[in-house]
Design a protein around this motif. Structure first.
Motif, PDB file in Angstrom:
ATOM      1  N   ILE A  88      -7.982   9.313   5.109  1.00  0.00           N
ATOM      2  CA  ILE A  88      -7.785   8.864   3.735  1.00  0.00           C
ATOM      3  C   ILE A  88      -9.003   9.331   2.928  1.00  0.00           C
ATOM      4  O   ILE A  88     -10.148   8.975   3.234  1.00  0.00           O
ATOM      5  CB  ILE A  88      -7.580   7.347   3.677  1.00  0.00           C
ATOM      6  N   VAL A  89      -8.729  10.165   1.919  1.00  0.00           N
ATOM      7  CA  VAL A  89      -9.839  10.777   1.181  1.00  0.00           C
ATOM      8  C   VAL A  89     -10.060  10.114  -0.174  1.00  0.00           C
ATOM      9  O   VAL A  89     -11.083  10.312  -0.818  1.00  0.00           O
ATOM     10  CB  VAL A  89      -9.645  12.299   1.005  1.00  0.00           C
ATOM     11  N   LYS A  90      -9.087   9.355  -0.615  1.00  0.00           N
ATOM     12  CA  LYS A  90      -9.292   8.636  -1.871  1.00  0.00           C
ATOM     13  C   LYS A  90      -8.382   7.425  -1.906  1.00  0.00           C
ATOM     14  O   LYS A  90      -7.232   7.474  -1.476  1.00  0.00           O
ATOM     15  CB  LYS A  90      -8.984   9.554  -3.059  1.00  0.00           C
ATOM     16  N   SER A  91      -8.915   6.308  -2.416  1.00  0.00           N
ATOM     17  CA  SER A  91      -8.108   5.098  -2.563  1.00  0.00           C
ATOM     18  C   SER A  91      -8.287   4.566  -3.972  1.00  0.00           C
ATOM     19  O   SER A  91      -9.333   4.771  -4.595  1.00  0.00           O
ATOM     20  CB  SER A  91      -8.560   4.021  -1.568  1.00  0.00           C
ATOM     21  N   GLY A  92      -7.260   3.895  -4.445  1.00  0.00           N
ATOM     22  CA  GLY A  92      -7.362   3.318  -5.783  1.00  0.00           C
ATOM     23  C   GLY A  92      -6.193   2.404  -6.035  1.00  0.00           C
ATOM     24  O   GLY A  92      -5.455   2.047  -5.111  1.00  0.00           O
ATOM     25  N   GLY A  93      -6.012   2.033  -7.285  1.00  0.00           N
ATOM     26  CA  GLY A  93      -4.889   1.175  -7.657  1.00  0.00           C
ATOM     27  C   GLY A  93      -3.701   2.030  -8.055  1.00  0.00           C
ATOM     28  O   GLY A  93      -3.678   3.245  -7.815  1.00  0.00           O
ATOM     29  N   PHE A  94      -2.739   1.401  -8.694  1.00  0.00           N
ATOM     30  CA  PHE A  94      -1.501   2.082  -9.079  1.00  0.00           C
ATOM     31  C   PHE A  94      -1.766   3.279  -9.995  1.00  0.00           C
ATOM     32  O   PHE A  94      -1.031   4.255 -10.007  1.00  0.00           O
ATOM     33  CB  PHE A  94      -0.566   1.063  -9.747  1.00  0.00           C
ATOM     34  N   GLU A  95      -2.871   3.172 -10.768  1.00  0.00           N
ATOM     35  CA  GLU A  95      -3.191   4.260 -11.709  1.00  0.00           C
ATOM     36  C   GLU A  95      -3.387   5.605 -11.002  1.00  0.00           C
ATOM     37  O   GLU A  95      -3.183   6.660 -11.588  1.00  0.00           O
ATOM     38  CB  GLU A  95      -4.418   3.903 -12.572  1.00  0.00           C
ATOM     39  N   LEU A  96      -3.749   5.535  -9.725  1.00  0.00           N
ATOM     40  CA  LEU A  96      -3.972   6.780  -8.966  1.00  0.00           C
ATOM     41  C   LEU A  96      -2.673   7.606  -8.862  1.00  0.00           C
ATOM     42  O   LEU A  96      -2.706   8.826  -8.808  1.00  0.00           O
ATOM     43  CB  LEU A  96      -4.516   6.430  -7.579  1.00  0.00           C
ATOM     44  N   VAL A  97      -1.552   6.902  -8.858  1.00  0.00           N
ATOM     45  CA  VAL A  97      -0.249   7.583  -8.791  1.00  0.00           C
ATOM     46  C   VAL A  97      -0.120   8.539  -9.969  1.00  0.00           C
ATOM     47  O   VAL A  97       0.286   9.692  -9.823  1.00  0.00           O
ATOM     48  CB  VAL A  97       0.909   6.562  -8.805  1.00  0.00           C
ATOM     49  N   HIS A  98      -0.512   8.060 -11.145  1.00  0.00           N
ATOM     50  CA  HIS A  98      -0.341   8.879 -12.349  1.00  0.00           C
ATOM     51  C   HIS A  98      -1.373   9.979 -12.439  1.00  0.00           C
ATOM     52  O   HIS A  98      -1.094  11.065 -12.944  1.00  0.00           O
ATOM     53  CB  HIS A  98      -0.308   7.987 -13.585  1.00  0.00           C
ATOM     54  N   GLU A  99      -2.531   9.680 -11.896  1.00  0.00           N
ATOM     55  CA  GLU A  99      -3.545  10.728 -11.811  1.00  0.00           C
ATOM     56  C   GLU A  99      -3.013  11.890 -10.960  1.00  0.00           C
ATOM     57  O   GLU A  99      -3.140  13.059 -11.316  1.00  0.00           O
ATOM     58  CB  GLU A  99      -4.806  10.139 -11.170  1.00  0.00           C
ATOM     59  N   HIS A 129       0.846  -1.195   0.000  1.00  0.00           N
ATOM     60  CA  HIS A 129       0.000   0.000   0.000  1.00  0.00           C
ATOM     61  C   HIS A 129       0.878   1.241   0.000  1.00  0.00           C
ATOM     62  O   HIS A 129       1.860   1.295   0.730  1.00  0.00           O
ATOM     63  CB  HIS A 129      -0.878   0.043   1.258  1.00  0.00           C
ATOM     64  N   ALA A 130       0.490   2.200  -0.819  1.00  0.00           N
ATOM     65  CA  ALA A 130       1.186   3.487  -0.769  1.00  0.00           C
ATOM     66  C   ALA A 130       0.253   4.507  -0.145  1.00  0.00           C
ATOM     67  O   ALA A 130      -0.950   4.517  -0.421  1.00  0.00           O
ATOM     68  CB  ALA A 130       1.572   3.926  -2.173  1.00  0.00           C
ATOM     69  N   ILE A 131       0.807   5.315   0.709  1.00  0.00           N
ATOM     70  CA  ILE A 131       0.032   6.428   1.263  1.00  0.00           C
ATOM     71  C   ILE A 131       0.705   7.721   0.831  1.00  0.00           C
ATOM     72  O   ILE A 131       1.879   7.955   1.127  1.00  0.00           O
ATOM     73  CB  ILE A 131      -0.069   6.351   2.798  1.00  0.00           C
ATOM     74  N   MET A 132      -0.049   8.499   0.051  1.00  0.00           N
ATOM     75  CA  MET A 132       0.492   9.757  -0.459  1.00  0.00           C
ATOM     76  C   MET A 132      -0.305  10.909   0.132  1.00  0.00           C
ATOM     77  O   MET A 132      -1.403  10.711   0.640  1.00  0.00           O
ATOM     78  CB  MET A 132       0.417   9.782  -1.979  1.00  0.00           C
ATOM     79  N   GLY A 133       0.258  12.071   0.014  1.00  0.00           N
ATOM     80  CA  GLY A 133      -0.489  13.217   0.515  1.00  0.00           C
ATOM     81  C   GLY A 133       0.390  14.432   0.609  1.00  0.00           C
ATOM     82  O   GLY A 133       1.614  14.315   0.646  1.00  0.00           O
ATOM     83  N   HIS A 141       5.687  11.357  -0.443  1.00  0.00           N
ATOM     84  CA  HIS A 141       5.155  12.604  -0.968  1.00  0.00           C
ATOM     85  C   HIS A 141       5.188  12.579  -2.503  1.00  0.00           C
ATOM     86  O   HIS A 141       4.428  13.239  -3.178  1.00  0.00           O
ATOM     87  CB  HIS A 141       6.029  13.746  -0.443  1.00  0.00           C
ATOM     88  N   TYR A 142       6.108  11.789  -3.024  1.00  0.00           N
ATOM     89  CA  TYR A 142       6.350  11.793  -4.476  1.00  0.00           C
ATOM     90  C   TYR A 142       6.053  10.433  -5.104  1.00  0.00           C
ATOM     91  O   TYR A 142       6.116   9.403  -4.439  1.00  0.00           O
ATOM     92  CB  TYR A 142       7.815  12.144  -4.753  1.00  0.00           C
ATOM     93  N   GLN A 143       5.811  10.472  -6.411  1.00  0.00           N
ATOM     94  CA  GLN A 143       5.458   9.229  -7.098  1.00  0.00           C
ATOM     95  C   GLN A 143       6.689   8.423  -7.518  1.00  0.00           C
ATOM     96  O   GLN A 143       6.581   7.266  -7.850  1.00  0.00           O
ATOM     97  CB  GLN A 143       4.544   9.525  -8.296  1.00  0.00           C
ATOM     98  N   ARG A 144       7.873   9.067  -7.519  1.00  0.00           N
ATOM     99  CA  ARG A 144       9.021   8.438  -8.163  1.00  0.00           C
ATOM    100  C   ARG A 144       9.342   7.044  -7.611  1.00  0.00           C
ATOM    101  O   ARG A 144       9.540   6.092  -8.360  1.00  0.00           O
ATOM    102  CB  ARG A 144      10.250   9.339  -8.053  1.00  0.00           C
ATOM    103  N   LEU A 145       9.362   6.945  -6.283  1.00  0.00           N
ATOM    104  CA  LEU A 145       9.664   5.649  -5.667  1.00  0.00           C
ATOM    105  C   LEU A 145       8.620   4.604  -6.072  1.00  0.00           C
ATOM    106  O   LEU A 145       8.936   3.444  -6.308  1.00  0.00           O
ATOM    107  CB  LEU A 145       9.697   5.797  -4.137  1.00  0.00           C
ATOM    108  N   LEU A 146       7.389   5.077  -6.181  1.00  0.00           N
ATOM    109  CA  LEU A 146       6.291   4.149  -6.473  1.00  0.00           C
ATOM    110  C   LEU A 146       6.397   3.590  -7.895  1.00  0.00           C
ATOM    111  O   LEU A 146       5.956   2.475  -8.171  1.00  0.00           O
ATOM    112  CB  LEU A 146       4.948   4.849  -6.260  1.00  0.00           C
ATOM    113  N   ASP A 147       6.996   4.367  -8.811  1.00  0.00           N
ATOM    114  CA  ASP A 147       7.221   3.855 -10.166  1.00  0.00           C
ATOM    115  C   ASP A 147       8.078   2.598 -10.142  1.00  0.00           C
ATOM    116  O   ASP A 147       7.932   1.717 -10.975  1.00  0.00           O
ATOM    117  CB  ASP A 147       7.913   4.920 -11.030  1.00  0.00           C
TER     118      ASP A 147
END
Lengths: 433, 257
Positions: free
Chosen positions: B227-238, B33-37, B206-212
């Motif tokens: 947590i205000v939004k959850s999704g799959g990996f595609e959320l990173v690119h969004e 799971h990734a938690i971004m924000g 905070h950043y998407q780079r590691l998640l790539d």
């Protein structure tokens, strides 16, 4: 030194006056026994000086943090008849397992049984004990050096001849066994040109009532001589320890000393190092651990008297419960002592809110091309470090111990002999467990 | 389920400022799971609360870890039960060798599992294997914990500890902050090599780079303690394309509506 008659007498408390009279009495009885007139005269001088100068008080700057009140209240005795019991297991626990040339004193009296045979020493090394002479006395104004001059009966002389390197350490063990026993130690060390010596000194007490050790060491290091010295003070926490070391270093000599102060109610270890020849090098370090009501006082006076000399110092204290630590260090650089490099560091870890550290590093510099620094820092254990350990599963108690031990043992990094380092590590670690 | 966080609320112990405001998260074994924000959303607070840092006080909610109440345990117990926190700023411990530190930690965790302690020789052997896996230089073991390490070396050291301790749940608290691309790859490779059906990860960043490089199974956006939004990996690119603003705005609109 000031002549006795020119000293203006200081008013003493009744307790101090009583203590002075007691030790003068002991000194007089020594004088009654000796035939040596010059020695008697010197002892008499010391008695008079002590009477006039009095014992140190809290209002003396150098004794502000180190109280002698309890020490004054006990009348320590020398030459008590017989010896107390030396439990072999107790003895075994304090002695290192590696090979040494060992010499043991019990209550200040040399023990042939527990010591090695001095005839078996390697050639070039002599260790001998003889009646003290007036030439062995210090003749200063320092109260405990005056007591030494008044009360020393024998002095031990260690000599390493020119170009001889003694591989095994010379180990001096001082054991107090009888309540209220006082040992006045007088040690003279001479390491001749290009010779090498490792010296281990230990003071311990197997008595359950207070004892007192008062020592003076005078050391001469000739050109290119090397002496490494480890002093372990592991007395009981109701004992008293005073030691004054005077070292004179000639050109390119190396003195490397570590004081490990663990025991005693009040202990005070003082080095005075005189760098007299060019390129001489002195390292002075302290490992001190205090708990309960202990006061541990370590001080250095480093005199840079010749150019191109180096001195390094790292003094580390860990203080728990109500204990107090005192550090006082002076680096003096004489006018001609150019290119001096003098570094002095004192770092302290306080494990309790009631523990206290008083530290006073000083520089006095009269040369204009030198590199000198001093620093001191006292603090509590870093909670982030503890949490980091806990986050890896290490119990909080173990984490504190791990961090404390690492802090305290840092000066051991300088100990090149692995066996000595391991032994010192064990001695100190036992206390932290 | 390995971790079940329900309605978690927490505040700063010192001043009572509420940071987590009802956070929910479920993690099954083997999931990443990734938690971004955005900054200040409560990402690091969440990591700290899970790891048991006493700077925060939990005021409401429950955290169930492998069938046990995590909040009842102190930090060391959590670690012993298989929770691992990779620090945003790994701590320096002068004078304690990395080797002794890790041996002590490993034996603490082995004790918990009912395994015998490893002595110096067994530990050396065990550590050797893991070092090769992580591409660690041997001298790092002899050095004091994180002292004089570069930022990248510190992070690598933390991942190395993770490999040694074999936890069930790894929480990476902004492990990527301040890392250059090479160091980032090392961290990502470390994580990827430790992925296992019985091991889960929460990667806080905070950043998407590691998640790539890590490619998480689930991505959550944390904002204002929830947590205000959850999704799959595609959320990173969004997020990469649109930033946090649109998600935050739609969340605020939802609240207002």
């Amino acid at each position: 030194m000031a002549a006795v008659n020119s000293i203006k007498p200081r008013k003493q408390s009744p307790v101090a006056q009583k203590a002075i009279e007691h030790y003068i009495g002991l000194s007089q009885s020594l004088n009654a026994k000796t035939q040596n007139q010059m020695l008697s005269a010197k002892r008499l001088d010391a008695q008079k000086k002590l009477q006039a100068l009095g014992l140190p008080m809290r209002r003396d700057e150098d004794w502000q943090y180190t109280s002698l009140n309890h020490w004054m209240q006990t009348a320590f005795e020398q030459n008590l008849p017989g010896w107390g019991k030396v439990n072999p297991d107790q003895l075994k626990a304090i002695l290192p397992i590696f090979g040494t040339h060992r010499f043991v004193w019990i209550d200040g009296v040399f023990s042939q049984d527990l010591s090695c045979d001095s005839a078996s020493l390697p050639s070039g090394l002599t260790v001998e004990s003889a009646e003290i002479t007036n030439a062995d006395l210090v003749d200063s104004n320092h109260a405990f050096e005056l007591l030494h001059d008044m009360l020393a009966e024998n002095r031990t002389k260690i000599r390493v001849q020119k170009n001889v390197a003694i591989e095994k350490p010379v180990e001096l063990v001082y054991i107090q066994t009888q309540p209220k026993s006082l040992a006045t130690l007088s040690l003279d060390v001479q390491v001749e040109e290009n010779a090498q010596l490792t010296l281990i000194q230990q003071v311990v007490s197997f008595a359950d009532e207070p004892v007192c050790i008062n020592g003076v060491l005078q050391m001469e290091l000739a050109a290119q001589a090397i002496c490494k010295q480890y002093v372990v003070q592991d007395l009981n926490t109701n004992d008293f320890y005073f030691n004054n070391q005077h070292v004179h270093q000639q050109a390119s000599s190396v003195f490397d000393t570590l004081y490990v102060g663990l025991g005693a109610e009040v202990s005070r270890h003082q080095n005075t190092v005189n760098l007299c020849g060019e390129y001489a090098d002195a390292s002075q370090n302290t490992i001190a651990f205090g708990k309960g009501e202990q006061t541990i006082d370590s001080r250095t006076d480093t005199q840079h008297l010749a150019p191109h000399c180096n001195s390094q110092q790292l003094h580390k204290f860990v203080l728990d419960e109500q204990s107090r630590g005192v550090f006082n260090g002076m680096i003096y650089v004489a006018k001609g002592a150019q290119k001096t490099d003098g570094q002095m560091d004192n770092k302290n870890l306080l494990l309790s809110n009631n523990a206290k550290m008083d530290t006073k590093p000083q520089l006095e510099i009269y040369a204009d091309d030198v590199k000198c620094s001093h620093g001191c820092a006292s603090g509590q254990i870093d909670e982030n470090q503890v949490f980091y350990c806990q986050a890896r599963g290490i119990h909080q108690h173990d984490a504190v111990q791990l961090i404390t031990k690492a802090f305290l043992l840092e000066p051991l990094d300088n100990v090149s002999n692995e066996a000595i380092r391991d032994w010192l590590m064990q001695r100190v670690s036992k206390l932290l467990a | 389920m390995l971790l079940n966080v329900e309605n978690l609320k927490a505040e700063v112990a010192e001043d009572g400022k509420q940071i987590l405001k009802g956070l929910n998260l479920q993690v099954n074994p083997g999931e990443v799971h990734a938690i971004m924000g955005p900054n200040g959303a409560g990402k690091s607070t969440f990591s700290s609360v899970l790891a048991g840092r006493e700077d925060y006080e939990v005021t409401e909610g429950t955290v169930d870890f492998d069938g046990e109440d995590l909040l009842e345990m102190d930090a060391e117990e959590r670690a012993r039960k298989g929770l691992f926190l990779a620090f945003q700023y790994p701590v320096e411990i002068p004078g304690v060798s990395n080797k002794l530190f890790m041996q002590t930690a490993l034996n603490a965790i082995r004790e918990e599992k009912g395994l015998p302690a490893l002595d110096m020789f067994d530990f050396d052997e065990y550590v050797q294997e893991k070092m090769e896996l992580m591409g660690m230089r041997k001298d790092m073991l002899e050095r004091s914990v994180n002292v004089g390490f570069s930022g990248g070396e510190k992070k690598r050291n933390d991942i190395f500890q993770m490999a040694l301790l074999e936890p069930k749940l790894c929480i990476m608290d902004e492990t990527d902050s301040g890392l250059d691309i090479d160091a980032l790859k090392v961290v990502a490779n470390g994580v990827n090599s430790l992925r296992d059906p019985n091991r889960s990860f929460i990667v806080v960043t905070h950043y998407q780079r590691l998640l790539d490089y890590i490619k998480p199974d689930f991505v959550h956006v944390l904002y204002d303690g929830k947590i205000v939004k959850s999704g799959g990996f595609e959320l990173v690119h969004e997020l990469e394309d649109q930033g946090y603003d649109s998600i935050i705005q739609s969340h605020e609109a939802q609240l207002a509506g």
